[in-house]
Enzyme design. Structure first.
Site, mmCIF file in Angstrom:
data_model
loop_
_atom_site.group_PDB
_atom_site.id
_atom_site.type_symbol
_atom_site.label_atom_id
_atom_site.label_comp_id
_atom_site.label_asym_id
_atom_site.label_seq_id
_atom_site.Cartn_x
_atom_site.Cartn_y
_atom_site.Cartn_z
ATOM 1 N N CYS A 193 -8.318 -22.609 19.644
ATOM 2 C CA CYS A 193 -9.972 -22.495 20.737
ATOM 3 C C CYS A 193 -10.064 -23.865 21.161
ATOM 4 O O CYS A 193 -10.659 -24.549 22.413
ATOM 5 C CB CYS A 193 -10.771 -21.943 20.061
ATOM 6 S SG CYS A 193 -10.874 -20.808 19.853
ATOM 7 N N ASP A 212 1.000 -1.326 -0.051
ATOM 8 C CA ASP A 212 -0.307 0.498 0.033
ATOM 9 C C ASP A 212 0.908 1.449 0.066
ATOM 10 O O ASP A 212 1.992 0.867 0.575
ATOM 11 C CB ASP A 212 -0.915 -0.462 1.144
ATOM 12 C CG ASP A 212 -2.126 0.780 1.320
ATOM 13 O OD1 ASP A 212 -2.373 1.671 0.142
ATOM 14 O OD2 ASP A 212 -3.085 0.831 1.920
ATOM 15 N N CYS A 270 -15.159 -22.310 18.706
ATOM 16 C CA CYS A 270 -14.603 -21.967 17.763
ATOM 17 C C CYS A 270 -14.446 -23.251 18.033
ATOM 18 O O CYS A 270 -13.878 -23.937 18.822
ATOM 19 C CB CYS A 270 -13.291 -21.500 17.754
ATOM 20 S SG CYS A 270 -12.758 -21.334 16.847
ATOM 21 N N ASP A 327 -4.122 7.389 -3.694
ATOM 22 C CA ASP A 327 -5.240 7.518 -4.100
ATOM 23 C C ASP A 327 -5.436 8.772 -2.945
ATOM 24 O O ASP A 327 -4.664 8.973 -1.888
ATOM 25 C CB ASP A 327 -6.161 6.721 -4.148
ATOM 26 C CG ASP A 327 -5.798 5.092 -2.687
ATOM 27 O OD1 ASP A 327 -5.455 5.174 -2.676
ATOM 28 O OD2 ASP A 327 -6.869 5.213 -2.200
ATOM 29 N N CYS A 387 -10.791 -23.610 15.813
ATOM 30 C CA CYS A 387 -10.124 -23.698 15.812
ATOM 31 C C CYS A 387 -8.814 -24.492 16.239
ATOM 32 O O CYS A 387 -8.514 -24.462 17.759
ATOM 33 C CB CYS A 387 -9.307 -22.479 15.040
ATOM 34 S SG CYS A 387 -8.492 -21.295 16.597
HETATM 35 N N1 GUN Z 1 -6.176 1.291 2.848
HETATM 36 C C1 GUN Z 1 -7.985 0.554 3.619
HETATM 37 N N2 GUN Z 1 -8.650 1.578 2.720
HETATM 38 C C2 GUN Z 1 -7.836 2.821 1.858
HETATM 39 C C3 GUN Z 1 -7.678 3.391 0.707
HETATM 40 O O1 GUN Z 1 -8.500 3.933 0.290
HETATM 41 N N3 GUN Z 1 -6.904 3.075 -0.074
HETATM 42 C C4 GUN Z 1 -5.496 3.082 0.168
HETATM 43 N N4 GUN Z 1 -4.075 3.131 -0.376
HETATM 44 N N5 GUN Z 1 -5.592 1.964 1.569
HETATM 45 C C5 GUN Z 1 -6.617 1.886 1.842
HETATM 46 ZN ZN ZN Z 2 -10.352 -20.465 17.561
#
Ligand code: GUN
Ligand code: ZN
Length: 645
Positions: free
Chosen positions: A279, A89, A274, A124, A276
């Site tokens: 758990c 990201d 749960c 963005d 898993c």
């Molecule tokens: N992580 C959570 N929402 C967003 C988003 O709208 N844009 C970006 N780049 N990362 C995110």
């Molecule tokens: Zn669990």
């Protein structure tokens, strides 16, 4: 970028997505890796949960000197020690959370490229739900501008271009349309975290639907910041392919455990509901007593086990054709999510969803509550009944719902009626009107409703029924009294089998298809074991075969010739490039990249005529994709060829 559909249900799909670092199956979940603090190292995630792909943050890496230098020198895969596909990201989210941060939108994309990210994200502008439309539009325009600039520097890296537009459906659609025009590879739907945190699922559903409507259907879609399994089934049913979770760690830090139905605080639990490995290993009291670090780690593991289990459940629901059932059951566990299901009752949205819905499934559809009658499949069936089905006689006798198949359940009564007068036999079921000739066809026979249903279902099926019987002479079955009321008329050559194959052919291929396919001397071959119709010959030409599981036809090449002659271009056609003709003539399937055009009325799993650009019939087959998908996808099958000329 290689992305191909392998299976599908609702507007959801199982796809194979390939990067330099391997192929993953979608829908899939990318756990968020914090390069500063790896709670569970990615390699261990792979072993424990079958994690195939992860996401990390390039902004965090870039702003720390040590991490930055290591990443630039050895690559992001070495940095976090993971050899599978890695998405990064950009810091757009940090920018939204913590205000202005110093970041250049192009530099951060170049940086992601330089550290060897498989998928890098543009910087963005995060659109928030409280923005005015003008603010949202300005943010959206800036996002599109940055996307256009970023494509130029992406190099070999796949580029993720986030769709923004706040809660304004028209902005979402416009943003998605604009971004589809550029050479991007991956499409996150952004700005949705506040919607999920506020449980504003109606806005979330609208944001997804309108983003998808504007988007090229062949591109992978990621719901950015969605890490809670509660919304996975619905998001997948609307066409999302990827999720990312930082929630597993964030929630673990505050002692919150994730479940498919919601979140529970460990301190409030008296049992661990749960199965898993975490758990199963601890009693609730033991988990509570662990020292903090250990407890956070164990809860984080539980959270990821639950998230990945839900992903597997969704994929198997797609394979079984019962994703809507899973969606409806999950919606019933949260009132806000249940409310969001109302969006799917709007005919505009049903119409869009119907486009992706396969025409047949290998499992019966199960009623779960008042949402079931609004499923795209039910909507289509009612629509096709009105547009394609023709009743034969002027009088219609209506029976109440009964055991299936209705023609067996009411066989004595039907015989008595037919001995006296030819009449249409119609069953009034919770599903809506069921003409007796269609009682073995999907989904009429393959749908299970309880004897009494909710008021909304009653209301919808009443409206559909009344529309269907409009202008028809109706008589409700009331035993011998009905018989005496029916005027006698001549009916020597009544043949229920012919009526059945005619009605199914019309419903499946279009109005008057039966007039073309069955215009001659008909011979029907039935199964010796079940007595059901198997093969249909017209003037000794094998035109149709009926499938036992869904009571629908497989179109034979002789039948295809007839429909090709009588149905005008492009009806029922998939038109392929001349270069692909030899492959089809060799019995190979139709690949999406060779499709020139297609009948817009064809749906996934519809029978289709495969023709060349001069409309010469080449083969008959079955669609895998709808028209928009056939024209968009570069990889994978568009239609399966069954028989060639
Ligand atoms: N992580 C959570 N929402 C967003 C988003 O709208 N844009 C970006 N780049 N990362 C995110
Ligand atoms: Zn669990």
């Amino acid at each position: 970028m290689k992305f191909e559909i392998k299976d599908r249900d609702a507007a959801g799909r199982i796809c194979r997505f390939t990067t330099k670092h391997g192929t993953v199956t979608t829908p899939n979940l990318m756990p968020v890796i914090n390069p500063n603090k790896m709670l569970i190292p990615p390699q261990e995630m792979k072993k424990l949960f079958g994690t195939e792909m992860v996401i990390t943050n390039s902004y965090i890496i870039k702003k720390d000197k040590k991490l930055r230098e290591k990443a630039l020198k050895n690559g992001v895969h070495k940095l976090i020690d993971f050899d599978g596909p890695i998405m990064t990201d950009s810091g757009a989210f940090q920018s939204y959370m913590y205000g202005d941060i110093k970041l250049d939108p192009i530099e951060i994309v170049e940086f992601q490229r330089d550290i060897g990210s498989d998928i890098g994200t543009i910087l963005d502008i995060f659109g928030t739900p409280d923005q005015t439309k003008t603010e949202a539009e300005n943010g959206m325009k800036e996002t599109i501008k940055r996307a256009k600039q970023s494509v130029k520097v992406k190099g070999e890296m796949f580029l993720a271009c986030t769709i923004q537009g706040s809660v304004f459906p028209d902005l979402r659609e416009r943003c998605a349309k604009e971004l589809s025009k550029i050479d991007a590879d991956f499409y996150p739907i952004g700005g949705v975290v506040p919607l999920m945190e506020g449980q504003r699922y109606t806005d979330l559903v609208r944001s997804i639907i309108f983003s998808k409507r504007g988007l090229d259907p062949s591109k992978p879609v990621h719901l950015f910041g969605a890490g809670h399994p509660l919304i996975f089934p619905l998001a997948v049913a609307l066409g999302c392919d990827f999720f990312d979770s930082s929630a597993y760690a964030k929630y673990a830090n505050d002692g919150r455990m994730i479940f498919s139905w919601g979140t529970e605080k460990l301190e409030d639990l008296t049992e661990l509901p749960c199965s898993c490995p975490v758990c199963s290993k601890y009693k609730v009291s033991e988990l509570k007593k662990l020292d903090e670090n250990q407890r956070v780690l164990e809860i984080a593991k539980h959270n990821l086990y639950v998230c990945f289990a839900e992903i597997k459940k969704i994929r198997s629901a797609i394979a079984n054709g019962n994703l809507w059932e899973l969606v409806e059951r999950r919606a019933n566990s949260n009132p806000y999510l249940l409310e969001a299901m109302n969006e799917l009752k709007k005919s505009e949205n049903k119409g869009w969803l119907e486009y992706f819905e396969p025409v047949s499934k290998n499992k019966a559809m199960f009623y779960t509550g008042c949402q079931t009658i609004h499923r795209p499949l039910v909507y289509r069936t009612h629509k096709r009944l009105n547009e394609r089905y023709e009743s034969l006689f002027d009088t219609t006798v209506v029976f109440p719902d009964g055991n299936k198949p209705y023609s067996t359940f009411y066989s004595k009564e039907i015989k008595k009626i037919m001995n006296k007068k030819e009449a249409n036999i119609l069953v009034r079921s919770h599903f809506g009107p069921v003409p007796i000739e269609l009682d073995e066809m999907y989904p009429f026979a393959q749908s299970v409703f309880p004897r009494s249903v909710d008021k909304e279902t009653e209301e919808v099926s009443r409206i559909v029924f009344n529309l269907f019987i409009k202008n028809k002479k109706i008589c409700y079955w009331n035993g011998n009294k009905t018989l005496t009321e029916l005027n006698e008329s001549n009916n020597e050559d009544f043949n229920p089998d012919i009526h059945r194959i005619s009605a199914v052919a019309d419903m499946q291929f279009g109005k008057h298809a039966s007039k073309t396919l069955l215009d001659g001397k008909i011979r029907i071959v039935k199964s010796k074991k079940t007595g059901k119709i198997r093969n249909v010959y017209c003037d000794e030409k094998h035109v149709l075969s009926m499938r036992a599981n869904d009571g629908m036809f497989t179109l034979k090449i002789e039948g295809a010739r007839l429909l090709h002659k009588s149905f005008k271009y492009p009806k029922l056609r998939v038109i392929i490039d001349k270069d692909a003709v030899p492959f089809i003539m060799d019995g190979k399937s139709v690949f999406a990249k060779f499709v020139k055009d297609c009948d817009p009325d064809l749906r996934p799993l519809d029978e289709c005529l495969i023709v060349d650009e001069k409309d010469e019939l080449l083969a008959v087959g079955r669609c895998i994709l709808n028209r928009e998908e056939m024209l968009a996808f570069q990889y994978g099958m568009a239609a399966k060829t069954r028989e060639r000329i």
